[in-house]
Scaffold this motif. Structure first.
Motif, PDB file in Angstrom:
ATOM      1  N   GLU A 188      43.774  29.421  42.063  1.00  0.00           N
ATOM      2  CA  GLU A 188      43.681  30.276  40.888  1.00  0.00           C
ATOM      3  C   GLU A 188      42.410  29.995  40.093  1.00  0.00           C
ATOM      4  OE1 GLU A 188      47.213  29.709  38.658  1.00  0.00           O
ATOM      5  OE2 GLU A 188      48.477  30.930  39.990  1.00  0.00           O
ATOM      6  N   ARG A 189      41.995  28.734  40.041  1.00  0.00           N
ATOM      7  CA  ARG A 189      40.767  28.397  39.322  1.00  0.00           C
ATOM      8  C   ARG A 189      39.551  29.006  40.017  1.00  0.00           C
ATOM      9  NH1 ARG A 189      40.761  23.347  40.156  1.00  0.00           N
ATOM     10  NH2 ARG A 189      42.556  23.007  38.783  1.00  0.00           N
ATOM     11  N   LYS A 190      39.552  28.987  41.341  1.00  0.00           N
ATOM     12  CA  LYS A 190      38.446  29.611  42.072  1.00  0.00           C
ATOM     13  C   LYS A 190      38.423  31.116  41.842  1.00  0.00           C
ATOM     14  CE  LYS A 190      38.407  26.141  45.751  1.00  0.00           C
ATOM     15  NZ  LYS A 190      38.653  25.895  47.202  1.00  0.00           N
ATOM     16  N   LEU A 191      39.607  31.714  41.759  1.00  0.00           N
ATOM     17  CA  LEU A 191      39.671  33.156  41.513  1.00  0.00           C
ATOM     18  C   LEU A 191      39.177  33.490  40.112  1.00  0.00           C
ATOM     19  CD1 LEU A 191      40.544  35.867  42.697  1.00  0.00           C
ATOM     20  CD2 LEU A 191      42.826  35.461  41.778  1.00  0.00           C
ATOM     21  N   GLN A 192      39.484  32.664  39.137  1.00  0.00           N
ATOM     22  CA  GLN A 192      39.007  32.901  37.776  1.00  0.00           C
ATOM     23  C   GLN A 192      37.502  32.707  37.661  1.00  0.00           C
ATOM     24  OE1 GLN A 192      41.300  30.265  35.324  1.00  0.00           O
ATOM     25  NE2 GLN A 192      43.225  31.428  35.567  1.00  0.00           N
ATOM     26  N   ASP A 193      36.957  31.779  38.461  1.00  0.00           N
ATOM     27  CA  ASP A 193      35.514  31.553  38.461  1.00  0.00           C
ATOM     28  C   ASP A 193      34.758  32.560  39.313  1.00  0.00           C
ATOM     29  OD1 ASP A 193      36.037  29.419  36.860  1.00  0.00           O
ATOM     30  OD2 ASP A 193      35.921  27.918  38.474  1.00  0.00           O
ATOM     31  N   ASN A 194      35.481  33.550  39.876  1.00  0.00           N
ATOM     32  CA  ASN A 194      34.885  34.598  40.709  1.00  0.00           C
ATOM     33  C   ASN A 194      34.229  34.019  41.959  1.00  0.00           C
ATOM     34  OD1 ASN A 194      34.444  37.263  41.327  1.00  0.00           O
ATOM     35  ND2 ASN A 194      32.519  37.419  40.207  1.00  0.00           N
ATOM     36  N   ASN A 195      34.801  32.941  42.463  1.00  0.00           N
ATOM     37  CA  ASN A 195      34.311  32.339  43.700  1.00  0.00           C
ATOM     38  C   ASN A 195      35.126  32.916  44.861  1.00  0.00           C
ATOM     39  OD1 ASN A 195      33.197  30.749  45.676  1.00  0.00           O
ATOM     40  ND2 ASN A 195      33.562  28.805  44.630  1.00  0.00           N
TER      41      ASN A 195
END
Length: 366
Positions: A188-195
Motif C-alpha cells: 500500500e505504501r508503494k501504491l501511495q508513492d506511485n511506484n
C-alpha cells in the motif's frame, strides 16, 4: 492395472469419476473412491497386506507440487548497513590516491582500470556478501524471523517435545499474521508513492503470475552493430540534398553542398564574422566545460539512485553516493584527464544492452 470408471450418484445427475480402492477376486469391487477431477490420481495395484485375501491399490496424485516442478535458484547480494558504509568511507579517506593515479600518467585506460579495481576491492572488503536459496513456493511475507520459527517447529517435532511444539505453533501463528500485515502495508505504501513498477511486481509475486519468456534473437557482433546503427541513426546527420536556395540549406542545420567558387561571394557565406565566431565559441564553452571541480563531481555523485544496477565495471551506485565526499577529487582527476585528452575510457563505453521487442518476434533491425 486398475482403471478408473464413471459412477452415477443415485437420485441425481452428478457424474463423478470413481476408482476402486481395493478389489476381490472375480473382478468384484468392495470400496470406491470418488473425486471431482478426472484422472486426478494414478492407481497402482499392490500385493495383499498380511494374510488379506485381496490386493491393495496405491493412489498417487497426478499433481506435482510447485517446489518439485521448478528448480531452486541461488542468488548473491551485498548486505548494506551503516557500519559497512562507514567502513567504505574510512577506506577511501585513508587512501593515498596519488600513489594509484600518478604512475599511469596520461594513460586514461590505466587510470580508469586502477580506480575501478580499487573501488571493487574496497567494496569486497567492507561490504559482506550473502548467498540465499530461493524456492519457487516461497511467499513474499516469509521473513528470516518466520523461517527461524519454522525451523524451531521442525526441531520440536523431531525431538517429540509436544509442549515446545504447541508453544512454537502459537508463536508461529502470531508471527505469520504480523508478517502478512507488514507486507500489505508495504504494498500500500508503494501504491501511495506511485511506484507502480514495484506494485505490479508484488502483485505478480502474490498471484504467481509470470510473463511468457519470449524467443531469443540469435546473432553476434554483426547483429549488435546492426542494432547500434539502427538506434543511433538519428544522432548522425544525413547529408543534405542539393538545393538551389542556400538559405534553405542553412536553416536545416546541415552543411551546404560544394559549389564552384564565385568571383564575389557574399560575406555571410564566405566566413563567419568575428562576433558570430565569438558567440559560437562562448556557446561551445558553456556546454562543454574545460575542467570539472571536485564539488561538481560530489554533487553529481549524491544525485545517483542507490538502487540502480551496476554496469560491467561492477561499481555500485550506492557506494559512489555514500562515498561522494571522499571520491570527489580522484574522480575529478579522471574526468579532467578524459576532457584534456578528448578520449572516453573503453570501460565507460561498455554497457549491458538488451533489446526488448514490444510485440511480435523481431526478425530484422528495421
Amino acid at each position: 492395472m486398475v482403471q478408473p470408471r464413471t459412477c452415477k450418484r443415485e437420485g441425481g445427475d452428478l457424474s463423478l469419476p470413481c476408482l476402486p480402492f481395493s478389489s476381490l477376486w472375480k473382478n468384484r469391487t468392495i470400496d470406491l473412491l470418488y473425486a471431482n477431477v478426472r484422472d486426478a490420481y494414478r492407481a497402482t495395484p499392490l500385493p495383499p497386506l498380511g494374510k488379506s485375501d485381496h490386493n491393495l491399490v496405491f493412489l498417487q496424485p497426478q499433481y506435482k507440487p510447485l517446489v518439485l516442478r521448478q528448480p531452486t535458484t541461488t542468488g548473491s547480494f551485498r548486505v548494506w548497513s551503516p557500519e559497512a558504509e562507514e567502513a567504505l568511507k574510512d577506506c577511501c579517506d585513508t587512501t593515498d590516491w596519488s600513489v594509484l593515479l600518478h604512475p599511469h600518467g596520461e594513460d586514461i585506460e590505466g587510470v580508469t582500470h586502477c580506480v575501478t579495481d580499487y573501488l571493487n576491492f574496497c567494496m569486497d572488503v567492507a561490504v559482506p556478501t550473502k548467498t540465499v536459496r530461493c524456492f519457487p513456493n516461497n511467499k513474499p511475507w516469509i521473513t528470516s524471523d518466520v523461517k527461524d520459527i519454522l525451523n524451531q517447529r521442525k526441531r520440536a517435532f523431531k525431538d517429540g517435545n509436544w509442549t515446545e511444539l504447541k508453544r512454537v505453533q502459537g508463536e508461529l501463528k502470531i508471527r505469520l499474521k504480523e508478517a502478512k500485515e507488514s507486507y500489505r502495508k508495504k504494498v500500500e505504501r508503494k501504491l501511495q508513492d506511485n511506484n507502480m513498477k514495484e506494485v505490479w511486481g508484488a502483485m505478480k509475486t502474490i498471484t504467481g503470475c509470470k510473463n511468457n519468456s519470449g524467443s531469443s534473437v540469435d546473432g553476434g557482433v554483426d547483429r549488435a552493430n546492426q542494432f547500434n546503427t539502427f538506434y543511433n541513426r538519428f544522432d548522425c546527420p544525413a547529408p543534405a540534398a542539393p538545393s538551389s536556395n542556400p538559405s534553405a540549406a542553412f536553416t536545416t542545420g546541415s552543411s551546404p553542398p560544394p559549389s564552384p567558387p564565385s568571383p564575389s561571394p557574399p560575406p555571410s557565406q564566405s566566413s563567419p564574422t568575428p562576433s558570430s565566431a565569438g558567440r559560437q565559441s562562448n556557446s561551445h564553452s558553456a556546454h562543454c566545460p574545460s575542467t570539472f571541480t571536485a564539488d561538481q563531481v560530489r554533487r553529481q555523485l549524491r544525485r545517483l539512485h542507490p538502487r540502480k544496477a551496476a554496469g560491467p565495471d561492477k561499481v555500485c551506485p550506492r557506494m559512489l553516493k555514500a562515498c561522494a565526499a571522499q571520491l570527489g577529487e580522484p574522480l575529478q582527476h579522471v574526468f579532467n584527464l578524459s576532457l584534456r585528452l578528448r578520449r572516453v575510457p573503453a570501460t565507460w563505453k561498455t554497457t549491458f544492452l538488451i533489446p526488448i521487442p514490444q510485440e511480435g518476434t523481431p526478425e530484422g533491425a528495421e
